[in-house]
Scaffold this motif. Structure first.
Motif, mmCIF file in Angstrom:
data_model
loop_
_atom_site.group_PDB
_atom_site.id
_atom_site.type_symbol
_atom_site.label_atom_id
_atom_site.label_comp_id
_atom_site.label_asym_id
_atom_site.label_seq_id
_atom_site.Cartn_x
_atom_site.Cartn_y
_atom_site.Cartn_z
ATOM 1 N N ASN A 91 11.859 36.780 -43.115
ATOM 2 C CA ASN A 91 11.260 37.335 -44.333
ATOM 3 C C ASN A 91 9.736 37.256 -44.351
ATOM 4 N N LEU A 117 7.811 39.926 -46.328
ATOM 5 C CA LEU A 117 7.751 39.754 -47.784
ATOM 6 C C LEU A 117 6.563 38.874 -48.186
ATOM 7 N N HIS A 167 12.277 31.075 -51.173
ATOM 8 C CA HIS A 167 13.065 32.175 -51.740
ATOM 9 C C HIS A 167 14.222 31.617 -52.574
ATOM 10 N N ARG A 180 12.018 35.428 -56.366
ATOM 11 C CA ARG A 180 13.026 36.402 -55.933
ATOM 12 C C ARG A 180 12.408 37.633 -55.281
ATOM 13 N N ASP A 181 11.153 37.901 -55.578
ATOM 14 C CA ASP A 181 10.542 39.115 -55.033
ATOM 15 C C ASP A 181 9.030 38.939 -54.934
ATOM 16 N N ALA A 182 8.373 40.012 -54.507
ATOM 17 C CA ALA A 182 6.930 39.924 -54.281
ATOM 18 C C ALA A 182 6.176 39.611 -55.568
ATOM 19 N N GLU A 238 7.094 37.962 -58.260
ATOM 20 C CA GLU A 238 7.215 36.543 -58.625
ATOM 21 C C GLU A 238 6.429 35.662 -57.653
ATOM 22 N N ARG A 296 9.069 33.805 -64.224
ATOM 23 C CA ARG A 296 9.952 34.975 -64.359
ATOM 24 C C ARG A 296 9.699 35.692 -65.686
ATOM 25 N N ARG A 305 6.640 47.744 -50.776
ATOM 26 C CA ARG A 305 7.983 47.366 -50.313
ATOM 27 C C ARG A 305 8.424 48.304 -49.189
ATOM 28 N N ARG A 333 8.670 46.554 -45.699
ATOM 29 C CA ARG A 333 10.073 46.282 -45.373
ATOM 30 C C ARG A 333 10.866 47.583 -45.375
ATOM 31 N N SER A 378 14.638 48.114 -46.433
ATOM 32 C CA SER A 378 15.123 46.994 -47.231
ATOM 33 C C SER A 378 15.996 47.476 -48.384
ATOM 34 N N GLU A 379 15.785 48.709 -48.790
ATOM 35 C CA GLU A 379 16.656 49.290 -49.815
ATOM 36 C C GLU A 379 17.770 50.026 -49.070
#
Lengths: 399, 165
Positions: A234, A237, A320, A340-342, A344, B31, B52, B56, B59-60
Motif C-alpha cells: 500500500n 496510498l 491502515h 481508511r483512506d487518503a 483520513e 473521521r 486515486r 492506484r 483500485s476501483e
C-alpha cells in the motif's frame, strides 16, 4: 533447549522480515545458552528458487545452518497460471494449491533432514506459513513441530494444504494478538497457541532528531515510510495522501521513502517525496525520529517491525484501519492512529504535525509499549516458556 | 515542540504509569472532521478522485464489460534507441503471420465473455426482482456449515482471497 528452526531461505543478503526475525531470534537464543540450528534450502531468490549456495553445513553470523538443495525447480508457467486464478478470486482445485506450494522451494533433502533432526532436538520451529519448507516440512514430525505462521489475510492462508498443516502440528507461536485473532477467525480448530512475538532494540543512544532534520534539510510536517515500495504494501496510498495534503489541503508535507529499489511513483508525487533508497538501520531510526509520524498503510502484516521501530524512538505511527495487526498494536499501546483512506491519512498527518504535544504523547505511549511488550528479552522469555509448554520438553539453557 | 523534535525526550517526559492515550477517540474525531469537510464541500473530492486513479490504477473494481473484448492485435512499440523501428517492423510482420491462428481464438474468447456476462446480468435482474418481492433481512444468508462451498473456513479462495484485502 535444543531447537531447529526451519526456514525456506536463510543467507546473507536475504532481507525478508521472517529471515531477519528468525536470524535475530536464533542469535539471541544462542547467547542465552540454547543450541539453535537453522535448517533451510540452498536457494536465495524466492522468485527462482535456484540452488545458489552449496548444500551442507554453513554458518551465518555465528548461527549454524544446514542447507539442502531444492528438488522442485520453479515452473514459472504453472505459477503464472495458478497466480492469475488466485488474483481473480477463483476457488482453486486442491491439486493447484499443492502445486503452488511445491513451487516455493520444495526440497526432498530438507524433508529427510527434518526427519533426521526431529529426535535430536527439543522442538522444530517452522516459519513462515506459506512455503513448502513449512507446509510439507511440518508434516514430517507434526508432534515435534511448532509453526510461527506470520499469517496474513490472503488467499494462501485458505489453501487446504496450508490449513491441514497448521491444524496438525503441536502448537502455534503467534507474533501478535492481532495475528492470533486473524488466525482464529480464518482457521478455526487450530492447535493450542502461545503469543511469542519478536522484539526490537530500544536504542541506547536516541537518534538526534534535530540534527537529522538539519542534515536532510527538512521543514514542517514530515512522514516516513520504510519497506518495500510496492502496491502490495500500500505504498502508493501513502504517496497519494502526501500529494493530497500538498495539492488539496495546501499544506507542505514531505515523505521520506526508504527501501530497496526505486520508488516508482507518478510525477505528481515526485516534488513531495524524498527517496532515500536503502539506508542503514541507524539512518532509518534517525529519519524516523526526525519525522512527525511513520506511516505504514499495509493491510497485510503479522507484526510490522517498522511500527515497533518507530515506537522505539518515540514516534507515533499511522496505520491502515483494515490491518487487524497494526491497528491492534495502536489500540493497545495508544501509540498511533488508523485511517481508511487518503483523506483520513492527511488529517492524521496534519493533526500530529499541528499538535506536537499530542504527537509526543502518542510516541511516548508507543515507546512504553515496546519496552514492556516488544523487547527481545520479553519475546525470548515467552518463547522459552512456550516451547516446552506446547511440546512437553524441558527448557534448560545449554541443552 | 517542533514536529521533528527529539521524541525520546518526549518519551522520557511521559513518566511510567501514564495512561494510554485514547486513540480511538482521536480517530473518531478525524473521521468526523473528514465527514464534515465532505458534507460542506471543503474536501477536494475531484482532486482525491484524480489522485486515486493516478496512484492506484485499478483500485476501483472495473465492470467486467470493460475488459470483455479480447483484441488479438496489441499496440506495438519498442523503447530501444536506434533499432526500435526495426523491432516494431519485425513484430508487425510476426503479428500478420500469426493472425490466422490468434484472431479466431480471441474472437471465440470474446463470444464466451459476452455469453457469460449476458447470463450474469440476467441472474442479477432475477435476484433483484426476488428481493423486491420478498423484503426481509438485508444481511446475506450465512455461509453454511464448514465444508460447504463458499464457507471461509473450508479453504475457499473465492471470497476470502486477495480481493478482500
Amino acid at each position: 533447549m535444543k531447537l531447529a528452526i526451519v526456514l525456506p531461505r536463510f543467507a546473507h543478503g536475504v532481507l525478508g522480515g521472517a529471515e531477519r526475525e528468525f536470524g535475530e531470534m536464533a542469535r539471541r537464543l544462542r547467547s542465552r545458552g540454547h543450541d539453535v540450528t537453522i535448517l533451510t534450502t540452498c536457494a536465495v531468490d524466492h522468485h527462482t528458487w535456484r540452488n545458489e549456495l552449496p548444500p551442507g553445513r554453513d554458518e551465518v553470523d555465528g548461527i549454524p545452518v544446514l542447507r539442502h538443495p531444492v528438488s522442485v525447480p520453479q515452473d514459472p508457467a504453472a505459477m503464472a497460471r495458478i497466480q492469475s486464478a488466485i488474483d481473480a478470486g477463483l476457488r482453486l482445485p486442491a491439486a493447484w494449491e499443492d502445486e503452488w506450494v511445491r513451487n516455493t522451494g520444495y526440497s526432498d533433502a530438507l524433508m529427510e533432514g527434518i526427519a533426521a533432526t526431529a529426535d535430536r532436538v527439543d522442538g522444530l520451529v517452522f516459519a513462515p506459513y506459506l512455503f513448502a519448507s513449512t507446509v510439507f516440512g511440518a508434516r514430517v514430525r507434526p508432534e515435534r513441530s511448532l509453526i510461527q505462521p506470520l499469517l496474513h489475510d490472503e488467499a494462501y492462508a485458505r489453501f487446504g494444504c496450508v490449513q491441514e498443516t497448521l491444524r496438525g502440528v503441536a502448537g502455534i507461536l503467534w507474533n501478535s494478538r492481532g495475528e492470533r485473532e486473524l488466525g482464529e477467525r480464518l482457521l478455526p480448530g487450530l492447535p493450542p497457541g502461545r503469543l511469542v512475538s519478536a522484539g526490537v532494540e530500544i536504542p541506547a543512544r536516541p537518534p538526534d532528531a534535530a540534527e537529522e532534520r538539519r542534515r536532510l534539510r527538512l521543514e514542517g510536517v514530515v512522514v516516513s515510510y520504510a519497506g518495500r515500495r510496492e502496491g502490495a504494501k500500500n505504498f502508493p496510498l501513502v504517496a497519494e495522501a502526501v500529494a493530497a495534503a500538498n495539492l488539496g489541503w495546501g499544506r507542505p508535507v514531505t515523505l521520506l521513502a526508504m527501501g530497496a529499489g526505486p520508488a516508482e511513483l507518478p510525477a505528481t508525487a515526485r516534488h513531495f517525496v524524498r527517496d532515500l533508497g536503502r539506508v542503514s538501520e541507524a539512518r532509518k531510526l534517525a529519519a524516523f525520529a526526525a519525522s512527525t509520524a511513520v506511516v505504514n498503510l499495509s493491510t497485510v502484516e503479522s507484526l510490522s517491525f517498522v511500527v515497533l521501530e518507530a515506537w522505539s524512538v518515540g514516534v507515533p505511527v499511522i496505520v491502515h484501519a483494515d490491518c487487524a495487526v497494526t491497528r491492534h498494536h495502536c489500540e493497545e499501546s495508544g501509540g498511533g492512529l488508523w485511517v481508511r483512506d487518503a483523506a483520513e491519512a492527511v488529517e492524521a498527518m496534519l493533526r500530529l504535525g499541528d499538535e506536537p504535544e499530542l504527537r509526543a504523547r502518542l510516541g511516548a505511549a508507543g515507546r512504553r509499549w515496546v519496552e514492556h511488550s516488544a523487547s527481545w528479552d520479553a519475546a525470548l522469555d515467552r518463547l522459552e516458556a512456550a516451547v516446552p509448554d506446547l511440546l512437553g520438553t524441558p527448557a534448560e539453557a545449554g541443552g | 515542540m517542533e514536529p521533528g523534535a527529539p521524541a525520546p525526550e518526549a518519551a522520557a517526559a511521559g513518566a511510567a504509569g501514564e495512561s494510554v492515550p485514547d486513540v480511538a477517540a482521536i480517530v473518531a474525531e478525524l473521521r468526523a472532521e473528514v465527514q464534515r469537510k465532505r458534507d460542506t464541500g471543503e474536501l477536494p473530492a475531484a482532486l482525491l478522485a484524480r489522485l486515486r486513479t493516478e496512484f492506484r490504477p485499478g483500485s476501483e473494481w472495473e465492470p467486467p464489460e470493460a475488459v470483455m473484448l479480447i483484441e488479438s492485435a496489441r499496440p506495438l512499440r519498442s523503447n530501444r534507441p536506434g533499432v526500435g523501428p526495426a523491432i516494431v517492423f519485425a513484430k508487425r510482420a510476426v503479428r500478420r503471420l500469426l493472425a490466422w491462428y490468434v484472431a479466431p481464438i480471441a474472437q471465440e474468447q470474446t463470444r464466451f465473455n459476452q455469453a457469460i456476462l449476458r447470463e450474469l446480468r440476467a441472474l442479477e435482474l432475477r435476484v433483484a426482482r426476488l428481493e423486491e418481492r420478498s423484503p426481509g433481512p438485508t444481511d446475506p444468508p450465512s455461509a453454511g456449515p464448514p465444508g460447504s462451498a463458499g464457507s471461509p473456513e473450508d479453504g475457499d479462495t473465492a471470497r476470502g482471497g486477495q480481493p478482500q484485502r
